[in-house]
Write a protein that holds these residues in place. Sequence first.
Motif, mmCIF file in Angstrom:
data_model
loop_
_atom_site.group_PDB
_atom_site.id
_atom_site.type_symbol
_atom_site.label_atom_id
_atom_site.label_comp_id
_atom_site.label_asym_id
_atom_site.label_seq_id
_atom_site.Cartn_x
_atom_site.Cartn_y
_atom_site.Cartn_z
ATOM 1 N N TYR A 6 0.902 -1.171 0.111
ATOM 2 C CA TYR A 6 -0.134 -0.026 -0.013
ATOM 3 C C TYR A 6 0.753 1.162 0.056
ATOM 4 O O TYR A 6 2.199 1.238 0.255
ATOM 5 C CB TYR A 6 -0.966 -0.027 1.284
ATOM 6 N N ASP A 7 0.315 2.238 -0.376
ATOM 7 C CA ASP A 7 0.753 3.777 -0.340
ATOM 8 C C ASP A 7 -0.221 4.448 0.494
ATOM 9 O O ASP A 7 -1.348 4.183 0.727
ATOM 10 C CB ASP A 7 1.017 4.411 -1.536
ATOM 11 N N THR A 8 0.308 5.568 1.038
ATOM 12 C CA THR A 8 -0.308 6.494 1.864
ATOM 13 C C THR A 8 -0.063 7.963 1.703
ATOM 14 O O THR A 8 0.825 8.431 2.640
ATOM 15 C CB THR A 8 -0.809 6.356 3.298
ATOM 16 N N SER A 9 -0.239 8.551 0.588
ATOM 17 C CA SER A 9 0.458 9.710 0.133
ATOM 18 C C SER A 9 -0.573 10.569 -0.564
ATOM 19 O O SER A 9 -0.040 11.824 -0.950
ATOM 20 C CB SER A 9 1.793 9.585 -0.771
ATOM 21 N N LEU A 10 -1.654 10.189 -1.150
ATOM 22 C CA LEU A 10 -2.408 11.067 -2.320
ATOM 23 C C LEU A 10 -3.778 11.127 -1.763
ATOM 24 O O LEU A 10 -4.193 10.691 -0.745
ATOM 25 C CB LEU A 10 -2.477 10.213 -3.436
ATOM 26 N N MET A 11 -4.660 12.041 -2.471
ATOM 27 C CA MET A 11 -5.780 12.489 -1.899
ATOM 28 C C MET A 11 -7.093 12.656 -2.887
ATOM 29 O O MET A 11 -7.841 13.307 -2.886
ATOM 30 C CB MET A 11 -5.451 13.963 -1.395
ATOM 31 N N ALA A 12 -7.079 11.318 -3.646
ATOM 32 C CA ALA A 12 -8.291 11.316 -4.443
ATOM 33 C C ALA A 12 -9.553 10.845 -3.812
ATOM 34 O O ALA A 12 -10.513 10.990 -4.208
ATOM 35 C CB ALA A 12 -7.974 10.440 -5.895
ATOM 36 N N ARG A 13 -9.332 10.281 -2.480
ATOM 37 C CA ARG A 13 -10.529 10.246 -1.494
ATOM 38 C C ARG A 13 -9.948 10.684 -0.309
ATOM 39 O O ARG A 13 -8.946 11.087 -0.165
ATOM 40 C CB ARG A 13 -10.778 8.553 -1.508
ATOM 41 N N ASP A 14 -11.042 10.726 0.458
ATOM 42 C CA ASP A 14 -10.692 11.076 2.009
ATOM 43 C C ASP A 14 -10.953 10.088 3.115
ATOM 44 O O ASP A 14 -10.445 10.007 3.978
ATOM 45 C CB ASP A 14 -11.199 12.356 2.484
ATOM 46 N N LEU A 15 -12.034 9.174 2.835
ATOM 47 C CA LEU A 15 -12.381 8.327 4.180
ATOM 48 C C LEU A 15 -12.474 6.891 3.561
ATOM 49 O O LEU A 15 -12.931 6.023 4.327
ATOM 50 C CB LEU A 15 -13.766 8.827 4.584
ATOM 51 N N VAL A 16 -12.210 6.401 2.286
ATOM 52 C CA VAL A 16 -11.963 4.934 1.675
ATOM 53 C C VAL A 16 -10.715 5.018 1.012
ATOM 54 O O VAL A 16 -10.452 5.930 -0.004
ATOM 55 C CB VAL A 16 -13.200 4.730 0.731
ATOM 56 N N PRO A 17 -10.027 3.972 1.098
ATOM 57 C CA PRO A 17 -8.898 3.383 0.231
ATOM 58 C C PRO A 17 -9.411 3.570 -1.378
ATOM 59 O O PRO A 17 -10.598 3.332 -1.764
ATOM 60 C CB PRO A 17 -8.489 2.301 0.385
ATOM 61 N N GLN A 67 -20.863 8.462 10.963
ATOM 62 C CA GLN A 67 -22.273 8.303 10.507
ATOM 63 C C GLN A 67 -22.774 8.199 9.126
ATOM 64 O O GLN A 67 -23.860 7.849 8.694
ATOM 65 C CB GLN A 67 -22.819 9.583 10.989
ATOM 66 N N ASN A 68 -21.810 8.506 8.118
ATOM 67 C CA ASN A 68 -22.078 8.592 6.781
ATOM 68 C C ASN A 68 -21.593 7.718 5.710
ATOM 69 O O ASN A 68 -22.114 7.804 4.682
ATOM 70 C CB ASN A 68 -22.130 10.365 6.179
ATOM 71 N N VAL A 69 -20.409 7.094 5.993
ATOM 72 C CA VAL A 69 -19.585 6.611 5.171
ATOM 73 C C VAL A 69 -19.718 5.024 5.583
ATOM 74 O O VAL A 69 -19.405 4.632 6.490
ATOM 75 C CB VAL A 69 -18.393 6.916 5.145
ATOM 76 N N GLU A 70 -20.127 4.064 4.470
ATOM 77 C CA GLU A 70 -19.836 2.784 4.682
ATOM 78 C C GLU A 70 -18.348 2.024 4.796
ATOM 79 O O GLU A 70 -17.657 2.408 3.925
ATOM 80 C CB GLU A 70 -20.710 2.032 3.536
ATOM 81 N N ASN A 71 -18.219 1.632 5.813
ATOM 82 C CA ASN A 71 -16.871 0.704 5.979
ATOM 83 C C ASN A 71 -15.543 1.774 5.780
ATOM 84 O O ASN A 71 -14.835 1.676 4.865
ATOM 85 C CB ASN A 71 -16.463 -0.587 4.899
ATOM 86 N N PRO A 72 -15.780 3.059 6.594
ATOM 87 C CA PRO A 72 -14.680 3.967 6.275
ATOM 88 C C PRO A 72 -13.620 3.756 7.037
ATOM 89 O O PRO A 72 -13.374 3.012 7.935
ATOM 90 C CB PRO A 72 -15.330 5.495 6.896
ATOM 91 N N VAL A 73 -12.647 4.618 6.535
ATOM 92 C CA VAL A 73 -11.107 4.562 7.065
ATOM 93 C C VAL A 73 -10.920 6.173 7.612
ATOM 94 O O VAL A 73 -10.904 7.063 6.881
ATOM 95 C CB VAL A 73 -9.903 4.245 6.167
ATOM 96 N N TYR A 74 -10.708 6.107 9.045
ATOM 97 C CA TYR A 74 -10.245 7.490 9.478
ATOM 98 C C TYR A 74 -8.938 7.320 9.723
ATOM 99 O O TYR A 74 -8.446 6.793 10.737
ATOM 100 C CB TYR A 74 -11.079 7.638 10.832
ATOM 101 N N ALA A 75 -7.911 8.160 8.868
ATOM 102 C CA ALA A 75 -6.413 8.150 8.987
ATOM 103 C C ALA A 75 -5.780 9.309 9.347
ATOM 104 O O ALA A 75 -6.079 10.291 8.587
ATOM 105 C CB ALA A 75 -5.932 7.431 7.684
#
Length: 308
Positions: free
Chosen positions: A151-162, A227-235
């Motif tokens: 995996y990578d964690t550097s970009l921003m095309a989403r906010d709360l899902v991979p 409250q609003n996102v299904e199966n989210p990631v809060y990173a």
Amino acid sequence: MGHLQLPPGKKIAVNLGTDFDAQALWLGAFNRPSPSAMSRGQFGAEVGVPRLLELYRRYDVTTTWFTPGHSVDTFPEQCRAVLEDGHEFGHHGYYHEVPPGLERDTERRLVDLAFESFKNVLGLRPTGYRSPYWDYSENTLDIIEESGFTYDTSLMARDLVPYRPQRWQVNWEKANVAGKASHVLEIPVNWYLDDFPPLAYTGPQAGMQDTETILRRWQDIFDYAYQNVENPVYATCVHPQIIGQAHHMMWYEKLIQHIVSHDGVWFATCDEIARAWVDDEEDERKMALPDVRGVEPAPPDSSWARQA
């Protein structure tokens, strides 16, 4: 787009990411090898790290520490303490270099140099990469893939899902063209969930903002995801030399208390999150697209070209 397969009973994945930049931050990001800057990195290692580890132990938080090879080599005892507490290490360059300013051979050499530090000091090879500057060169994604990262964690095309990051052919006077998506999973970063821009003093950067404002922002983002996102990631992303300050530790603990007050929270490493991802047909389609890429030169009559 695919989805995150959370463990039974879990509603949200939380990664309280920690960027252990120490003195490397002031070298690669700011070119400030002064005694004052080095002392700030030393504070992060010798004061911030123990404070964070104690806090994470009290709330049973396991997370990922994105650490430059320079920090591993300079502060090995602190890195071993992180490892002994069961946290994951992620690759974060060598001296917090700025990838867009590097030639391919240099960028590749520094990635490998950091791998050697992890191997020699900690006996491990990270499965994930975070760009030291949260930005890519034209070669970064290729290097990430060649290095075998999951995996990578550097970009921003989403906010709360991979998602699967794509290459782009960038044009000025016609549409950009989306290219092939990577097999490396992107766990997106977010400047709104980084402690450094609002809280660090760098001189020209604003920083040193009110901590209650930051706490409210981070809680609001968590609440929206829950409250609003299904199966989210809060990173999130914190730095021991910033969050480790006494008054920052106070609001950060309040944030953790807010998170743990919710049912179904899964404190996870980024590697665990990446391994829980399930692709769908749209992901497969994007990974099969033609490999288009590159940036068209600015038109000669553009303001940018005229300033050059």
